[in-house]
Structure formats: C-alpha cells, structure tokens
Motif scaffolding. Structure first.
Motif, short mmCIF file in Angstrom:
data_model
loop_
_atom_site.label_atom_id
_atom_site.label_comp_id
_atom_site.label_asym_id
_atom_site.label_seq_id
_atom_site.Cartn_x
_atom_site.Cartn_y
_atom_site.Cartn_z
N PRO A 31 0.84 -1.21 0.00
CA PRO A 31 0.00 0.00 0.00
C PRO A 31 0.87 1.25 0.00
O PRO A 31 2.05 1.22 0.33
CB PRO A 31 -0.79 -0.12 1.30
N GLN A 32 0.25 2.34 -0.38
CA GLN A 32 0.96 3.61 -0.38
C GLN A 32 1.27 4.01 1.05
O GLN A 32 0.40 3.97 1.92
CB GLN A 32 0.11 4.69 -1.06
N ALA A 33 2.51 4.36 1.28
CA ALA A 33 2.92 4.77 2.62
C ALA A 33 2.25 6.10 2.96
O ALA A 33 2.13 6.99 2.11
CB ALA A 33 4.42 4.91 2.68
N LEU A 34 1.80 6.21 4.19
CA LEU A 34 1.16 7.45 4.61
C LEU A 34 2.17 8.52 4.96
O LEU A 34 1.93 9.71 4.77
CB LEU A 34 0.24 7.18 5.82
N ARG A 35 3.31 8.10 5.49
CA ARG A 35 4.35 9.02 5.94
C ARG A 35 5.66 8.71 5.26
O ARG A 35 5.95 7.57 4.94
CB ARG A 35 4.57 8.84 7.43
N SER A 36 6.46 9.70 5.07
CA SER A 36 7.75 9.50 4.43
C SER A 36 8.74 8.87 5.39
O SER A 36 8.62 8.98 6.61
CB SER A 36 8.30 10.84 3.94
N ASP A 37 9.71 8.17 4.81
CA ASP A 37 10.86 7.67 5.55
C ASP A 37 12.08 7.90 4.68
O ASP A 37 12.00 8.58 3.66
CB ASP A 37 10.68 6.19 5.94
N GLN A 38 13.21 7.34 5.04
CA GLN A 38 14.43 7.59 4.28
C GLN A 38 14.37 7.03 2.86
O GLN A 38 15.02 7.55 1.96
CB GLN A 38 15.64 7.01 5.02
N GLU A 39 13.57 6.00 2.65
CA GLU A 39 13.47 5.40 1.31
C GLU A 39 12.55 6.22 0.40
O GLU A 39 12.56 6.02 -0.82
CB GLU A 39 12.95 3.97 1.42
N SER A 40 11.77 7.12 0.94
CA SER A 40 10.81 7.89 0.14
C SER A 40 11.50 8.97 -0.70
O SER A 40 11.03 9.29 -1.79
CB SER A 40 9.78 8.56 1.05
N TYR A 41 12.58 9.51 -0.21
CA TYR A 41 13.22 10.63 -0.90
C TYR A 41 13.82 10.25 -2.25
O TYR A 41 13.62 10.97 -3.23
CB TYR A 41 14.25 11.29 0.02
N PRO A 42 14.56 9.14 -2.36
CA PRO A 42 15.06 8.78 -3.70
C PRO A 42 13.92 8.46 -4.68
O PRO A 42 14.00 8.78 -5.87
CB PRO A 42 15.92 7.54 -3.46
N LEU A 43 12.84 7.86 -4.19
CA LEU A 43 11.71 7.55 -5.05
C LEU A 43 11.05 8.83 -5.56
O LEU A 43 10.70 8.95 -6.74
CB LEU A 43 10.70 6.68 -4.28
N GLN A 88 10.71 10.17 -9.47
CA GLN A 88 9.45 10.58 -10.09
C GLN A 88 9.53 12.02 -10.60
O GLN A 88 9.01 12.34 -11.68
CB GLN A 88 8.30 10.43 -9.10
N ALA A 89 10.20 12.89 -9.86
CA ALA A 89 10.37 14.28 -10.32
C ALA A 89 11.23 14.33 -11.57
O ALA A 89 10.94 15.09 -12.52
CB ALA A 89 10.99 15.12 -9.21
N LYS A 137 5.12 2.08 -8.13
CA LYS A 137 5.65 2.13 -6.76
C LYS A 137 5.29 3.49 -6.19
O LYS A 137 6.01 4.47 -6.39
CB LYS A 137 7.16 1.93 -6.77
N PRO A 138 4.18 3.57 -5.46
CA PRO A 138 3.73 4.87 -4.96
C PRO A 138 4.65 5.41 -3.88
O PRO A 138 5.16 4.66 -3.05
CB PRO A 138 2.32 4.58 -4.41
N ASP A 139 4.83 6.74 -3.93
CA ASP A 139 5.64 7.35 -2.87
C ASP A 139 4.74 7.73 -1.71
O ASP A 139 3.52 7.53 -1.74
CB ASP A 139 6.40 8.56 -3.41
N ALA A 140 5.31 8.29 -0.68
CA ALA A 140 4.58 8.60 0.55
C ALA A 140 3.53 9.67 0.30
O ALA A 140 3.69 10.54 -0.56
CB ALA A 140 5.54 9.07 1.62
N LEU A 141 2.45 9.59 1.04
CA LEU A 141 1.36 10.55 0.89
C LEU A 141 1.75 11.92 1.43
O LEU A 141 1.44 12.94 0.84
CB LEU A 141 0.12 10.01 1.61
N THR A 142 2.46 11.94 2.56
CA THR A 142 2.93 13.21 3.13
C THR A 142 4.39 13.07 3.52
O THR A 142 4.86 11.98 3.86
CB THR A 142 2.13 13.60 4.39
N TYR A 143 5.07 14.18 3.48
CA TYR A 143 6.47 14.23 3.90
C TYR A 143 6.53 15.03 5.19
O TYR A 143 6.49 16.26 5.19
CB TYR A 143 7.34 14.85 2.81
N MET A 144 6.59 14.30 6.30
CA MET A 144 6.63 14.92 7.62
C MET A 144 8.08 15.04 8.07
O MET A 144 8.94 14.27 7.63
CB MET A 144 5.85 14.07 8.63
N PRO A 145 8.38 15.98 8.96
CA PRO A 145 9.74 16.07 9.48
C PRO A 145 10.08 14.82 10.30
O PRO A 145 9.22 14.23 10.93
CB PRO A 145 9.71 17.33 10.36
N GLU A 146 11.33 14.43 10.23
CA GLU A 146 11.76 13.22 10.94
C GLU A 146 12.31 13.59 12.31
O GLU A 146 12.75 14.72 12.55
CB GLU A 146 12.82 12.49 10.13
N ASP A 147 12.32 12.61 13.21
CA ASP A 147 12.85 12.73 14.57
C ASP A 147 12.16 13.82 15.37
O ASP A 147 12.79 14.49 16.19
CB ASP A 147 14.37 12.99 14.53
#
Length: 169
Positions: free
Chosen positions: A74-86, A90-91, A109-119
């Motif tokens: 499923p499409q990830a709801l939140r971004s993680d480190q693997e979301s940025y290269p994907l 796409q860009a 391969k869907p990317d994350a729905l939102t890009y939230m700040p990490e940590d």
C-alpha cells in the motif's frame, strides 16, 4: 506416603471408567469414604473429559491477503528515508518525459502521501522546537521510570536493622 501421592498425581484419573468396578462396589457396600475419595481423584478440568477438536485459524492478516491476491504494497502514509530517492526519481521522470511517465512510476511504486519532518516524535516541527529540553528528553525515553515502592520506608527500616544485626555479630 509421599511417593503414593505423587503416583496418584501422575495417574491422570479423568473419569470413572478408569476405576472399573471400584465405584460401584463402594456404592453397593455403603463405603462413603472410598466413594468420596475416588470422586476427589477425578479431574475437574472439563477439557480432560470432553473431546475437543483443534481448530485451525485461517490467516486473514492484511499481509497474507496481499500475498494471496498478489497485490502490491500500500501507499505509505508518511515519508521515511526510502521515500526521498523515489520522489526524486518521479520528479526526474516528470521533467524528462512528462506527466504520464511520472504517473506510471507512481502507480508502479507509490511514494509517501505526506512528507513529515523526521525525529520529531510525530509532532509538527514548530511544536517540537517549542518544547523544552526536558520535554524532548522525555519523548525520547522508551522505558518508563520505575515507581517508588509503597513500602519503601519499611524496606529501609528492615535493611537498617539487618545491617545493625550483621555489624553486632
């Protein structure tokens, strides 16, 4: 006497069929003590005397259903480190080949729905930076602090008395 008790415990007496005629003789001869002793040896667990079928539980977790119907993740709801290269891929496809190419990459391969700040412990960045250092430290603690025992005073007195006894001996 001790070995007789352990022998009776290991016998696993479940019902009257294991005694044969012992119960009927006790009833016919009026030996109430023998009858009550034999009844006390029976197992009180209903699962011992009732036939129970073992049910196999069907695995209906989301992961098992996805494997069975060959669905993608499923499409990830939140971004993680693997979301940025994907997202960068796409860009790049959007800029080089247009919107249909970027859509195709997203559908494969869907990317994350939102890009939230990490940590930031799932808090918005401005809220997290507004917290004090103590509050941020508390968010990072995984183990809860042990509570002070209710009888701490009694434990301290007992420890002091045992120390005094040891030093006098």
């Amino acid at each position: 006497m001790q070995t007789q008790i352990h022998t009776l415990d290991k016998a696993g007496i479940i019902n009257e069929l294991q005694f044969g005629n012992g119960i009927s003789h006790a009833i016919q001869e009026g030996r109430r003590a023998d009858f009550s002793f034999i009844l006390s040896l029976f197992s009180d667990d209903v699962r011992d005397s009732t036939p129970v079928e073992k049910l196999t539980q069907i695995d209906t977790t989301e992961e098992a259903l996805r494997r069975r119907f060959e669905l993608s993740q499923p499409q990830a709801l939140r971004s993680d480190q693997e979301s940025y290269p994907l997202a960068a891929t796409q860009a790049k496809l959007f800029h080089s080949s247009g919107l249909p190419s970027a859509k195709l990459c997203h559908y494969l391969k869907p990317d994350a729905l939102t890009y939230m700040p990490e940590d930031t412990f799932n808090l918005p960045e401005d809220v997290y930076h507004n917290l004090s250092g103590h509050q941020r430290r508390q968010l990072g603690e995984t183990e809860s602090k042990p509570l002070i025992p209710i009888d701490l005073y009694n434990q301290l007195i007992a420890a002091q008395r045992s120390f005094q006894i040891q030093t006098q001996v």
